[in-house]
Write an enzyme that holds these catalytic residues in place. Structure first.
Site, PDB file in Angstrom:
ATOM      1  N   GLU A 201       0.834  -1.193   0.000  1.00  7.33           N
ATOM      2  CA  GLU A 201       0.000   0.000   0.000  1.00  7.33           C
ATOM      3  C   GLU A 201       0.877   1.255   0.000  1.00  7.33           C
ATOM      4  O   GLU A 201       1.892   1.313   0.692  1.00  7.33           O
ATOM      5  CB  GLU A 201      -0.923   0.018   1.218  1.00  7.33           C
ATOM      6  CG  GLU A 201      -2.182  -0.811   1.060  1.00  7.33           C
ATOM      7  CD  GLU A 201      -3.209  -0.166   0.149  1.00  7.33           C
ATOM      8  OE1 GLU A 201      -3.121   1.049  -0.090  1.00  7.33           O
ATOM      9  OE2 GLU A 201      -4.104  -0.892  -0.323  1.00  7.33           O
ATOM     10  N   ARG A 352     -17.372   2.215  -0.855  1.00 13.24           N
ATOM     11  CA  ARG A 352     -16.608   1.109  -1.437  1.00 13.24           C
ATOM     12  C   ARG A 352     -17.529   0.288  -2.337  1.00 13.24           C
ATOM     13  O   ARG A 352     -18.748   0.517  -2.390  1.00 13.24           O
ATOM     14  CB  ARG A 352     -16.026   0.214  -0.329  1.00 13.24           C
ATOM     15  CG  ARG A 352     -15.122   0.942   0.670  1.00 13.24           C
ATOM     16  CD  ARG A 352     -13.787   1.320   0.075  1.00 13.24           C
ATOM     17  NE  ARG A 352     -13.007   0.192  -0.353  1.00 13.24           N
ATOM     18  CZ  ARG A 352     -12.239  -0.566   0.447  1.00 13.24           C
ATOM     19  NH1 ARG A 352     -12.184  -0.299   1.750  1.00 13.24           N
ATOM     20  NH2 ARG A 352     -11.531  -1.572  -0.022  1.00 13.24           N
ATOM     21  N   LEU A 353     -16.973  -0.708  -3.000  1.00  9.76           N
ATOM     22  CA  LEU A 353     -17.711  -1.493  -3.980  1.00  9.76           C
ATOM     23  C   LEU A 353     -17.927  -2.923  -3.493  1.00  9.76           C
ATOM     24  O   LEU A 353     -17.196  -3.431  -2.633  1.00  9.76           O
ATOM     25  CB  LEU A 353     -16.944  -1.523  -5.302  1.00  9.76           C
ATOM     26  CG  LEU A 353     -16.489  -0.166  -5.858  1.00  9.76           C
ATOM     27  CD1 LEU A 353     -15.653  -0.378  -7.111  1.00  9.76           C
ATOM     28  CD2 LEU A 353     -17.682   0.725  -6.144  1.00  9.76           C
ATOM     29  N   TRP A 355     -17.271  -6.518  -4.346  1.00 11.34           N
ATOM     30  CA  TRP A 355     -16.313  -7.213  -5.208  1.00 11.34           C
ATOM     31  C   TRP A 355     -16.872  -8.570  -5.647  1.00 11.34           C
ATOM     32  O   TRP A 355     -16.280  -9.624  -5.399  1.00 11.34           O
ATOM     33  CB  TRP A 355     -14.987  -7.388  -4.473  1.00 11.34           C
ATOM     34  CG  TRP A 355     -14.317  -6.079  -4.149  1.00 11.34           C
ATOM     35  CD1 TRP A 355     -14.690  -4.826  -4.519  1.00 11.34           C
ATOM     36  CD2 TRP A 355     -13.131  -5.911  -3.362  1.00 11.34           C
ATOM     37  NE1 TRP A 355     -13.827  -3.879  -4.027  1.00 11.34           N
ATOM     38  CE2 TRP A 355     -12.849  -4.525  -3.303  1.00 11.34           C
ATOM     39  CE3 TRP A 355     -12.277  -6.789  -2.697  1.00 11.34           C
ATOM     40  CZ2 TRP A 355     -11.764  -3.999  -2.616  1.00 11.34           C
ATOM     41  CZ3 TRP A 355     -11.187  -6.277  -2.016  1.00 11.34           C
ATOM     42  CH2 TRP A 355     -10.936  -4.897  -1.974  1.00 11.34           C
ATOM     43  N   ASP A 464      -7.569  -3.097 -10.557  1.00 15.53           N
ATOM     44  CA  ASP A 464      -7.054  -2.561  -9.305  1.00 15.53           C
ATOM     45  C   ASP A 464      -6.300  -3.627  -8.499  1.00 15.53           C
ATOM     46  O   ASP A 464      -6.357  -4.812  -8.793  1.00 15.53           O
ATOM     47  CB  ASP A 464      -8.230  -2.017  -8.493  1.00 15.53           C
ATOM     48  CG  ASP A 464      -7.829  -0.951  -7.489  1.00 15.53           C
ATOM     49  OD1 ASP A 464      -6.640  -0.610  -7.421  1.00 15.53           O
ATOM     50  OD2 ASP A 464      -8.722  -0.451  -6.784  1.00 15.53           O
ATOM     51  N   GLU A 467      -1.173  -5.904  -4.902  1.00 15.56           N
ATOM     52  CA  GLU A 467      -0.062  -5.827  -3.947  1.00 15.56           C
ATOM     53  C   GLU A 467      -0.300  -6.604  -2.661  1.00 15.56           C
ATOM     54  O   GLU A 467       0.506  -6.546  -1.747  1.00 15.56           O
ATOM     55  CB  GLU A 467       0.207  -4.356  -3.592  1.00 15.56           C
ATOM     56  CG  GLU A 467      -0.879  -3.680  -2.761  1.00 15.56           C
ATOM     57  CD  GLU A 467      -2.094  -3.265  -3.546  1.00 15.56           C
ATOM     58  OE1 GLU A 467      -3.127  -2.981  -2.915  1.00 15.56           O
ATOM     59  OE2 GLU A 467      -2.025  -3.230  -4.795  1.00 15.56           O
ATOM     60  N   ASP A 529      -3.401   6.095  -5.336  1.00 16.91           N
ATOM     61  CA  ASP A 529      -4.458   6.814  -4.619  1.00 16.91           C
ATOM     62  C   ASP A 529      -3.919   8.074  -3.957  1.00 16.91           C
ATOM     63  O   ASP A 529      -3.751   8.141  -2.735  1.00 16.91           O
ATOM     64  CB  ASP A 529      -5.087   5.895  -3.570  1.00 16.91           C
ATOM     65  CG  ASP A 529      -5.765   4.686  -4.198  1.00 16.91           C
ATOM     66  OD1 ASP A 529      -5.999   4.703  -5.420  1.00 16.91           O
ATOM     67  OD2 ASP A 529      -6.059   3.726  -3.475  1.00 16.91           O
ATOM     68  N   HIS A 598     -11.823  10.750 -11.379  1.00 14.45           N
ATOM     69  CA  HIS A 598     -12.252   9.858 -10.298  1.00 14.45           C
ATOM     70  C   HIS A 598     -13.039  10.695  -9.296  1.00 14.45           C
ATOM     71  O   HIS A 598     -12.630  11.799  -8.936  1.00 14.45           O
ATOM     72  CB  HIS A 598     -11.032   9.229  -9.618  1.00 14.45           C
ATOM     73  CG  HIS A 598     -11.348   8.004  -8.802  1.00 14.45           C
ATOM     74  ND1 HIS A 598     -12.421   7.931  -7.944  1.00 14.45           N
ATOM     75  CD2 HIS A 598     -10.711   6.800  -8.716  1.00 14.45           C
ATOM     76  CE1 HIS A 598     -12.440   6.731  -7.365  1.00 14.45           C
ATOM     77  NE2 HIS A 598     -11.425   6.038  -7.822  1.00 14.45           N
TER      78      HIS A 598
END
Length: 740
Positions: A201, A352-353, A355, A464, A467, A529, A598
């Site tokens: 991150e 948020r989404l 997933w 997206d 990591e 981000d 965005h």
């Protein structure tokens, strides 16, 4: 207690925490990151070993001062004068994970720093060096094989079988700048520092105050620091025109590593593996060096160059309304990016989404009609996907598959050491990674993306994450400690295969996480981000720095979220976009490779390009972007065919000039110079022009080599074209007409 009294109380507490952190010596670095690098000591060349041997066009010369590789009369690589170029260690790197942040601690139990060379001989496939490395108590054997690189330069293969870590120390001219190591956000010149090579991150704030101290104290080092990045890998160039990059298709090349540039006559790389394979290159110019050592990327479809890709959310009717408003304002809209196509959930961090990677038909009724109507207007729909899966049960949508359950039952998920699915905390919900090392799991996920995502009629998506693989995970194949840094590349391969299976060669996907060699499978990247401010730590200015380093490291096409992404109410300061920030970010993006917006993690709290006060400015800048398409086409071709970055630091364009020392301006190709406004409340910028004559695209005024302060009011960016370029007159005419 009223809302404002609570805010005052929390603000007072935050100030006390900041003061306390200052007293105890808070350093704004990840506290669990303990880095050190074995420092090579003396080099001893045994009598009779010195001399010169050739492998193809590369001459390998060994003498008392060290090893030198020469090709066509230029030094490709050399060891530090009189010092060992190899060292090794026994020990371990301990890594702990928390919500995508990885904290490392390096421990050396034994070090071998004195290098003895006992033999050099020609072999069938090159030149072989052999010897021993000596420590306080014992010694280990090493070997190094040198071969000609087919594309120029040399290949170096090192093996120290009894070591856990190998250190390669490369010489450089005294004080020569160092650039690369993936996407780094602190400076273009990475001299005089330790850089952990670990994908993780990026952090929230990265030193920006008061946000960073609060993020660290309340969410365990969530701020990150100057070295945290989604995209780190062992690849660098120096200003004496030499380059080193580990070989991407070797598993050990993705091991955790630490780069050390603190000695101004060398760059040391400690790789936590017993082998090291490196490509060693040289160039006649910075651009030649970067292009020679990189592979071109897939091309971008033409529609991405016709206008902006606008991020929107809210459902079918909201998207229709916003598109209509933007087009009425004169905006050139070539795509929409609907990240909430799978549905939205609210967490403590913001919106948020889900997933689940299937369409939410309640949020987007008549989806097929929406996609078709937008296509009739010349607008391509793009969406969002990442390599995680969540349990779809809590969504209570009977119309979708539970992909998480399917993958779990088929054994397609990354596992904990005990064999259970490895659920990772995402800040409000858990998710599991598909095991991309398992051919069956990867094939299943390729089919999911091809059918459920691309099958929804879209032209691409944000790919997206990448990591988050834990170091203690159990995989179908390979060691997670070596797979962690390679995971973004595996994700890019999976995405490419999904586009191929869906018969969508023009599918456009963009990535934030990166690993060595990934540019062969992905065409477009974004900076991650960023915070919604101007800051050099994590804001607008940092995005430009990240683009520079990524460009020389193997990402030729990089862009950023217009306006930034991360918005946080840090009590003392509420980080939200200002009208000015969004306009300045829009101006920078108008001269980039892709223009994409965005809404951020707190859409309702932040200024948006579709707002009344933004639309006219945004519309004009999209028309600037479209007007530059004829010029940009050649730049993109050079990037995708040669690997030369589209957005370039002055060092690549005008080495040796004053412009090569400036980090606050950029070139699109070689003939378009842009000096973006990177600070709030200013209407002027300092521009350093390289040799030649440069014409302001808006005013038509000509400038010569040197540094000049130029007016740059909001809505009138400082951009210049080299007057001897064949398109100079056309660009000045077409762009200038937009401001009449």
């Amino acid at each position: 207690m009223t809302r404002w009294l609570r805010r005052i109380a929390l603000g007072a507490l935050a100030l006390l925490l900041i003061a306390a952190a200052a007293v105890v010596g808070y350093s704004f670095t990840l506290p669990e990151d303990e880095l050190e690098v074995v420092e090579p000591a003396a080099l001893v060349v045994e009598q009779g070993v010195e001399g010169t041997l050739a492998t193809g066009g590369v001459e390998v010369t060994l003498g008392p001062s060290g090893l030198t590789l020469v090709e066509d009369g230029r030094i490709v690589w050399e060891s530090p004068d009189g010092e060992a170029f190899l060292a090794a260690a026994r020990g371990e790197v301990a890594v702990e994970e928390h919500r995508g942040y990885f904290f490392t601690e390096v421990r050396h139990d034994a070090e071998w720093t004195e290098q003895r060379i006992t033999g050099m001989r020609a072999v069938v496939d090159g030149v072989l060096l052999e010897g021993t490395l000596h420590g306080e108590a014992d010694q280990v054997r090493w070997s190094a094989r040198i071969r000609e690189r087919p594309d120029g330069g040399a290949l170096l293969q090192v093996e120290v079988p009894d070591a856990d870590a190998v250190v390669l120390s490369s010489g450089r001219s005294e004080g020569a700048g160092v650039h690369g190591f993936g996407e780094q956000f602190s400076d273009f010149d990475l001299d005089d520092r330790l850089l952990p090579i670990i994908v993780r991150e990026q952090g929230v704030g990265r030193g920006e105050q008061p946000l960073s101290v609060l993020a660290d104290l309340t969410n365990r080092s969530a701020a990150g620091d100057a070295t945290t990045t989604y995209a780190a890998w062992a690849s660098w160039v120096t200003e004496d025109l030499r380059g080193v990059a580990l070989v991407a298709d070797r598993p050990a090349s993705h091991a955790v590593a630490v780069a050390d540039t603190r000695d101004d006559e060398r760059v040391a790389l400690e790789v936590w593996a017993p082998t090291l394979d490196a490509e060693l290159t040289a160039g006649d110019s910075p651009a030649d060096l970067v292009a020679e050592r990189q592979v071109g990327a897939p091309t971008l479809p033409g529609w991405t160059q016709e206008g902006a890709i606008v991020g929107m959310q809210g459902g079918t009717e909201e998207v229709r309304r916003r598109v209509a408003d933007l087009r009425a304002s004169g905006a050139e809209v070539s795509g929409v990016w609907l990240q909430d196509w799978t549905g939205q959930r609210t967490t403590s961090f913001g919106e948020r989404l889900w997933w689940t990677w299937q369409l939410d038909r309640e949020r987007y009724p008549a989806w097929e009609r929406l996609v078709a109507d937008l296509a009739d207007e010349g607008i391509t729909v793009t969406t969002y996907v990442n390599p995680f899966l969540v349990d779809a049960g809590p969504k209570h949508d009977p119309g979708i598959r539970n992909l998480f359950a399917e993958a779990r039952d088929a054994g397609h998920l990354v596992e904990r050491p005990d064999g259970s699915p490895y659920l990772l905390d995402q800040g409000g919900f858990d998710a599991a990674l598909v095991d991309l090392t398992d051919p069956a799991a990867r094939d299943w996920f390729v089919e999911v993306i091809a059918e459920e995502v691309l099958g929804a009629g879209v032209g691409g998506f944000m790919a997206d994450f990448g990591e988050g693989l834990p170091f203690d995970a159990r995989l179908h194949a390979g060691d997670a400690r070596l797979a962690h840094n390679a995971w973004p590349g595996l994700w890019a391969e999976t995405v490419r295969e999904a586009c191929e299976r869906a018969a969508r060669p023009d599918c456009v996907t963009w990535f934030r996480s990166g690993s060595l060699g990934m540019g062969e499978d992905a065409s477009l990247f974004w900076n991650g981000d960023q915070l919604v401010d101007f800051g050099a730590e994590d804001g607008l200015r940092s995005a430009l720095l990240g683009t520079f380093s990524a460009g020389v490291s193997g990402w030729p096409l990089v862009h950023s979220d217009i306006g930034g992404y991360t918005s946080v109410d840090a009590v003392v300061t509420d980080y939200v976009r200002t009208d000015e920030l969004l306009k300045r970010w829009t101006e920078l993006a108008a001269f980039g490779v892709v223009m994409r917006t965005h809404e951020g993690n707190r859409p309702d709290d932040n200024v948006q390009v579709h707002d009344d006060e933004q639309r006219a400015h945004f519309g004009r800048m999209t028309r600037v972007f479209a007007a530059l398409a004829p010029y940009r086409r050649a730049v993109l071709t050079q990037a995708t065919e040669e690997g030369l970055p589209a957005i370039r630091h002055g060092w690549l364009v005008a080495p040796g000039s004053d412009a090569a020392e400036v980090d606050t301006q950029f070139f699109l190709g070689d003939a378009l110079l842009v000096a973006p406004v990177l600070d709030a409340t200013t209407g002027r910028v300092e521009v350093t022009f390289p040799p030649g004559e440069w014409r302001h695209l808006i005013t038509g005024k000509a400038y010569e080599e040197g540094t000049t302060e130029v007016e740059a009011l909001v809505g009138r960016p400082a951009a210049f074209v080299r007057t001897d370029h064949p398109l100079a007159d056309a660009l000045t005419r077409d762009v200038g007409a937009l401001f009449d």
